[in-house]
Write an enzyme that holds these catalytic residues in place. Structure first.
Site, PDB file in Angstrom:
ATOM      1  N   ASN A 126     -80.482   1.585  46.523  1.00  0.00           N
ATOM      2  CA  ASN A 126     -81.436   2.246  47.411  1.00  0.00           C
ATOM      3  C   ASN A 126     -80.757   2.402  48.771  1.00  0.00           C
ATOM      4  OD1 ASN A 126     -83.543   2.985  49.068  1.00  0.00           O
ATOM      5  ND2 ASN A 126     -84.705   1.086  48.839  1.00  0.00           N
ATOM      6  N   TRP A 127     -80.317   3.618  49.041  1.00  0.00           N
ATOM      7  CA  TRP A 127     -79.552   3.842  50.282  1.00  0.00           C
ATOM      8  C   TRP A 127     -80.451   3.892  51.516  1.00  0.00           C
ATOM      9  CZ3 TRP A 127     -75.548   8.259  48.756  1.00  0.00           C
ATOM     10  CH2 TRP A 127     -74.648   7.745  47.810  1.00  0.00           C
ATOM     11  N   LYS A 128     -81.743   3.924  51.312  1.00  0.00           N
ATOM     12  CA  LYS A 128     -82.716   3.988  52.414  1.00  0.00           C
ATOM     13  C   LYS A 128     -82.391   5.152  53.361  1.00  0.00           C
ATOM     14  CE  LYS A 128     -83.656  -0.861  51.792  1.00  0.00           C
ATOM     15  NZ  LYS A 128     -84.103  -2.127  52.367  1.00  0.00           N
ATOM     16  N   HIS A 177     -92.219   0.724  47.665  1.00  0.00           N
ATOM     17  CA  HIS A 177     -91.291  -0.236  48.284  1.00  0.00           C
ATOM     18  C   HIS A 177     -92.025  -0.935  49.432  1.00  0.00           C
ATOM     19  CE1 HIS A 177     -87.909  -1.807  50.581  1.00  0.00           C
ATOM     20  NE2 HIS A 177     -87.188  -1.681  49.473  1.00  0.00           N
ATOM     21  N   GLU A 225     -91.197  -1.602  52.321  1.00  0.00           N
ATOM     22  CA  GLU A 225     -91.079  -0.944  53.633  1.00  0.00           C
ATOM     23  C   GLU A 225     -92.100   0.179  53.767  1.00  0.00           C
ATOM     24  OE1 GLU A 225     -86.869  -0.236  53.416  1.00  0.00           O
ATOM     25  OE2 GLU A 225     -86.505  -2.376  53.715  1.00  0.00           O
ATOM     26  N   GLU A 267     -89.510  -7.686  44.282  1.00  0.00           N
ATOM     27  CA  GLU A 267     -88.757  -7.837  45.520  1.00  0.00           C
ATOM     28  C   GLU A 267     -89.564  -8.679  46.506  1.00  0.00           C
ATOM     29  OE1 GLU A 267     -85.789  -4.413  46.054  1.00  0.00           O
ATOM     30  OE2 GLU A 267     -87.688  -3.718  46.839  1.00  0.00           O
ATOM     31  N   GLY A 285     -83.146  -7.766  52.915  1.00  0.00           N
ATOM     32  CA  GLY A 285     -82.320  -7.606  54.116  1.00  0.00           C
ATOM     33  C   GLY A 285     -82.145  -8.861  54.946  1.00  0.00           C
ATOM     34  N   SER A 313     -81.661  -9.065  48.910  1.00  0.00           N
ATOM     35  CA  SER A 313     -80.392  -9.743  49.238  1.00  0.00           C
ATOM     36  C   SER A 313     -79.528 -10.029  48.018  1.00  0.00           C
ATOM     37  CB  SER A 313     -80.670 -11.020  50.050  1.00  0.00           C
ATOM     38  OG  SER A 313     -81.250 -10.688  51.287  1.00  0.00           O
ATOM     39  N   GLY A 343     -80.310  -2.900  48.199  1.00  0.00           N
ATOM     40  CA  GLY A 343     -80.376  -2.154  49.452  1.00  0.00           C
ATOM     41  C   GLY A 343     -79.030  -2.206  50.156  1.00  0.00           C
ATOM     42  N   GLY A 344     -78.887  -3.148  51.086  1.00  0.00           N
ATOM     43  CA  GLY A 344     -77.693  -3.232  51.940  1.00  0.00           C
ATOM     44  C   GLY A 344     -76.379  -3.144  51.174  1.00  0.00           C
TER      45      GLY A 344
HETATM   46  C1  PEP Z   1     -84.481  -3.330  49.095  1.00  0.00           C
HETATM   47  O1  PEP Z   1     -84.817  -2.933  50.204  1.00  0.00           O
HETATM   48  O2  PEP Z   1     -84.986  -2.860  48.065  1.00  0.00           O
HETATM   49  C2  PEP Z   1     -83.475  -4.365  49.024  1.00  0.00           C
HETATM   50  C3  PEP Z   1     -83.371  -5.041  47.931  1.00  0.00           C
HETATM   51  O3  PEP Z   1     -82.709  -4.548  50.165  1.00  0.00           O
HETATM   52  P1  PEP Z   1     -81.530  -5.607  50.340  1.00  0.00           P
HETATM   53  O4  PEP Z   1     -80.681  -5.590  49.105  1.00  0.00           O
HETATM   54  O5  PEP Z   1     -80.784  -5.126  51.541  1.00  0.00           O
HETATM   55  O6  PEP Z   1     -82.174  -6.944  50.545  1.00  0.00           O
END
Ligand code: PEP
Length: 264
Positions: free
Chosen positions: A21-23, A113, A115, A183, A189, A227, A248-249
């Protein structure tokens, strides 16, 4: 690209899904560079990542056409979006419909999600409507659930996830399939992750709850997200009922993203 590259194995074997997920990160050139790095690394990879796991990339809407163009040289990577409208079409300024995503080459769409729940006030009801619309347009919804830090600390985590699964997952027809992403909001994050026992408990709870929605709960992939990094992927992705990861990251670096896929 349709869903055919995903889950193309018989019922009893399900490849792990590794989804990035490049956001809302990067410009068009960053997207092109990142996808090129992923494709190049995969083409020289001798650990057979592509045959052992399914890979999905979810860029920002505007970068979907460029990433799709790059993926013509690699039919093994699926393309997804990070959200879709609750409306089918019409006068909804700024919205992107599920049908448009399908038309743009997406096979998947992330729905609900945390967010979006937090920053865009998305409710369980709205998420359920988006998931139904995605299914109707032949997109695989990746429905996100997870508790906040406060909810976990107060012992409510399982109740929250139970409520979210019951409210957000539509009743599924015989051949309809969805993906769930567990999640924990506090893990996104932050570099914090739940214990393997907590992940196992939550994923098996989700699997049980899915029986209320589908006659084939074993066909639903339950991803872990929060994470997920190369150094914890091996442990987390090997847990029972963990059928892949939503990243994500770490998905913004080809090396880290593919190291997670390799760990699967
Ligand atoms: C996400 O936002 O779906 C996610 C898993 O982010 P991260 O891997 O950065 O925690």
């Amino acid at each position: 690209m349709g869903n055919s590259v995903i889950n193309s194995l018989p019922d009893y074997i399900m490849k792990k899904l590794i989804a990035g997920n490049w956001k809302m990160n990067g410009g068009i050139n960053d997207a092109k560079t990142l996808i090129a790095n992923i494709i190049n690394t995969l083409s020289t990879d001798d650990s057979q990542i592509q045959t052992r796991s399914d890979i999905l990339i979810c860029p920002p809407f505007l970068h979907i056409p460029a990433v799709r163009h790059s993926l013509h040289s690699n039919p093994h990577i699926a393309l997804g979006a990070q959200d879709c409208s609750i409306y089918e079409d019409g006068a909804h300024t700024g919205d992107i419909s599920a049908a448009m995503l399908k038309d743009s080459g997406c096979s998947h769409v992330i729905i609900g999600h945390s967010e979006r729940r937090q920053n865009n006030s998305e409710t369980d009801d709205l998420i359920a409507r988006k998931a139904r619309l995605a299914l109707d347009k032949d997109l695989m919804p990746i429905i996100c659930v997870g508790e906040t830090a406060q909810e976990r600390e107060s012992g409510e985590a399982e109740n929250i996830v139970t409520r979210q699964i019951r409210a957000c997952v539509p009743e599924l027809g015989t051949f309809e399939e969805i993906t769930i992403a567990y999640e924990p909001v506090w893990a996104i994050g932050t570099g914090k992750i739940p214990t393997p026992d907590d992940v196992t408990t939550m994923h098996s709870l989700i699997r049980r709850l899915l029986k209320e929605k589908t006659a084939r709960p074993e066909r639903v992939r339950i991803l872990y997200g929060g994470s997920l990094k190369p150094d914890n992927a091996k442990i987390l992705l090997a847990l029972p009922n963990v059928d892949g990861g939503l990243i994500g990251g770490a998905s913004l670096k080809a090396k880290d993203f593919l190291a997670i896929a390799a760990a699967a």
